[in-house]
Design an enzyme around this catalytic site. Structure first.
Site, mmCIF file in Angstrom:
data_model
loop_
_atom_site.group_PDB
_atom_site.id
_atom_site.type_symbol
_atom_site.label_atom_id
_atom_site.label_comp_id
_atom_site.label_asym_id
_atom_site.label_seq_id
_atom_site.Cartn_x
_atom_site.Cartn_y
_atom_site.Cartn_z
ATOM 1 N N GLU A 126 0.846 -1.192 0.000
ATOM 2 C CA GLU A 126 0.000 0.000 0.000
ATOM 3 C C GLU A 126 0.888 1.251 0.000
ATOM 4 O OE1 GLU A 126 -3.352 1.931 3.005
ATOM 5 O OE2 GLU A 126 -1.767 0.634 3.796
ATOM 6 N N LYS A 135 -9.146 1.715 -2.097
ATOM 7 C CA LYS A 135 -9.420 1.250 -0.734
ATOM 8 C C LYS A 135 -10.792 1.742 -0.274
ATOM 9 C CE LYS A 135 -7.122 1.113 3.792
ATOM 10 N NZ LYS A 135 -5.909 1.541 4.531
ATOM 11 N N CYS A 144 -4.772 -3.166 3.214
ATOM 12 C CA CYS A 144 -4.482 -2.948 4.635
ATOM 13 C C CYS A 144 -5.676 -3.259 5.544
ATOM 14 C CB CYS A 144 -3.977 -1.533 4.839
ATOM 15 S SG CYS A 144 -2.952 -1.354 6.325
#
Length: 562
Positions: free
Chosen positions: A325, A382, A433
């Site tokens: 990320e 995300k 994440c």
């Protein structure tokens, strides 16, 4: 004088006795908190809820007391202890001086975040306890059913929001892979239900034994029988409490063994590894501290580490390379000019590169798929953002103190909930994440045809045991969806995980590493992938039916008595 002292000592003794339930609840909550990293005492989860269950049921049976009061505070303490310990890694965000937040405000913000999520966990358990108190006079089997259903329902409700991490199910990851395979049936709530139900059986065994013993003692005192008389009858009565505890403990042990056998059957199934479905994937763990990443020196190191790592892996003959990320902290418009993308064009190996996407005047944390020509063919934004780390909860209150937590001037926004990521190798399941904690994100993509998992993360700003908990979450997602998973992180732990949750390779921590391994694309669909979490609604439905059945039996009994 002596009488006053005796009264004072008596009151102090009463206060101490009144604190015992709180102390027991606190200790049992701490024990549950020790099940996850860094301690990892996963086996404690099967008994650590039982003391609270006993306290709640016992309090509900006492007369002349308001139902919610006796159990609310111990339950609140249990929840704070468990979730507070499990999420203690959040304190690693301090100090946030690299984000422009002064040291003292950074400490205050960190303690507020930790306290808030711990209190939220306490409220969660308090609600569960309040429901259990109302069931105090119900039969044990109904309490176990409803207690399990309500806990699973509350976890489902909590996980639907932005603040979620510490399900009871993840107390078993990564150590108890056999029981985690129950997740293939109905997701993580299947494991949670198993833990709650077995704790409930243990607690009900203890409660019934104690109730039977107290009832027997009261009968003996009332009848004032001699211990030398009616010996056979007395021995028979004394065996009743033992029968109660044996019945529930035997059921608990039998259920525990049965569930592990079901998990074992799923665990030992061979994994089909068709050569045509093989992919050799490389990961790069750049190991660049966040405090440097956004500066000129950090960006230089990122360019160097990820470009050199990509070239090394490409020369090893990999099919694709995954980066963490935010590997390159640049916007999409500048990404095409980087040395890493130039290397992709030169080597012709597919790459997934973490950077910032753009959407109007806002930006996203994104993972871009580059084909062999160095062109972007897909992008994943995300969808689950980290509170405080990526957006400001209660911005009207905290915004004036923090100003902004993002190092970029633009406003960060989440991606849509229904993204599909197609790659040159087929459809992928992508999680960035924090999203590893949300099983529905992975289930939905697997149901849409995702054939392998790409997990791209950056845990560099948290405490050291957080990356291991993060790895444990990805293991659960691999098992539930029956997919191979590739984890690329900035500082660790990067890993390769097979569909049975076995970690085939894991990186060091705070090290620069590259590694390549073979995974396999899969199109299987577990019951969980097909139907989602069907167990929780089923348990809730059975609870309602059970409630009305018992209510009908009670009404019928009262009519017969009359």
């Amino acid at each position: 004088m002596r009488k006053k002292q005796n009264n004072k000592q008596g009151k102090q003794g009463e206060r101490f006795i009144s604190l015992i339930p709180c102390l027991i609840a606190l200790i049992s909550g701490v024990l549950m908190g020790l099940t996850v990293a860094p301690v990892g005492a996963w086996f404690l989860a099967w008994i650590a809820l039982a003391p609270l269950w006993i306290l709640v049921v016992s309090a509900s049976k006492r007369k002349n007391q308001s139902p919610p009061a006796p159990s609310s505070f111990p339950a609140f303490l249990w929840g704070i202890a468990y979730h507070g310990i499990a999420l203690s890694w959040i304190t690693g965000i301090h100090p946030m001086t690299w984000l422009g937040v002064p040291w003292l405000p950074s400490l205050a913000i960190t303690l507020f975040c930790w306290g808030f999520i711990s209190v939220l966990g306490g409220i969660f358990v308090t609600i569960w306890a309040a429901v259990m108190v109302r069931l105090g006079r119900q039969k044990s089997w109904l309490r176990i059913l409803i207690g399990t259903a309500v806990w699973c329902g509350l976890e489902s409700l909590w996980s639907a929001g932005p603040l979620w991490w510490s399900s009871l199910a993840y107390t078993q990851s990564p150590h108890n892979l056999v029981i985690l395979h129950l997740g293939q049936l109905s997701g993580p709530n299947t494991v949670t239900a198993a833990i709650v139900a077995i704790n409930g059986l243990i607690a009900e065994g203890w409660t019934n034994r104690r109730d039977a013993t107290e009832s027997l003692s009261a009968d003996f005192r009332r009848t004032k029988r001699s211990k030398t008389e009616n010996t056979e009858e007395i021995l028979s009565a004394l065996s009743a409490p033992l029968w109660f505890v044996n019945k529930y403990l035997v059921t608990a042990v039998g259920l525990l063994i049965s569930l592990h056998l079901i998990g074992l059957i799923l665990y030992i199934r061979p994994i089909t590894q068709v050569p045509e479905a093989a992919l050799r994937i490389g990961i790069i763990q750049g190991n660049i501290p966040n405090r440097l990443l956004l500066g000129s020196e950090g960006f230089r190191r990122a360019q160097e580490n990820y470009t050199n790592g990509y070239i090394t892996l490409a020369d090893q003959g990999v099919d694709g390379v995954l980066t963490p990320e935010g590997a390159l902290p640049v916007f999409q418009r500048n990404l095409m000019e980087t040395a890493l993308v130039s290397a992709v064009r030169e080597k012709g190996v597919v790459a997934w590169i973490g950077a910032f996407g753009e959407r109007g005047r806002s930006y996203t944390i994104s993972l871009f798929t580059f084909n062999s020509n160095g062109e972007i063919v897909s992008r994943y934004d995300k969808a689950k953002l980290v509170p405080l780390g990526e957006y400001i909860p209660f911005e009207g209150i905290l915004g004036g103190i923090i100003q902004r937590l993002s190092p970029l001037n633009a406003h960060q926004i989440p991606g849509s909930a229904n993204q599909i990521v197609d790659t040159p190798f087929g459809r992928a399941i992508v999680g960035i994440c924090y999203e590893s904690a949300f099983p529905e994100q992975f289930r939905r993509q697997a149901a849409a045809g995702g054939q392998f998992i790409l997990s791209s993360s950056n845990d560099a700003h948290y405490s050291a045991h957080m990356p291991f908990q993060h790895h444990a979450q990805d293991i659960m997602r691999a098992i539930e969806t029956d997919r191979w998973a590739v984890r690329a992180t900035n500082t660790g732990y990067s890993a390769f995980v097979d569909p049975h949750g076995k970690t085939l390779w894991i990186s060091g921590y705070n090290t620069y590493e590259t590694h390549a391994a073979t995974i396999y694309r899969r199109q299987t669909q577990t019951l969980y992938v097909r139907w989602g979490d069907w167990l929780t609604p089923l348990l809730l439905g059975l609870s309602v039916v059970g409630w009305f059945v018992e209510k009908g039996n009670e009404d019928h009994y009262e009519q017969v008595i009359k």
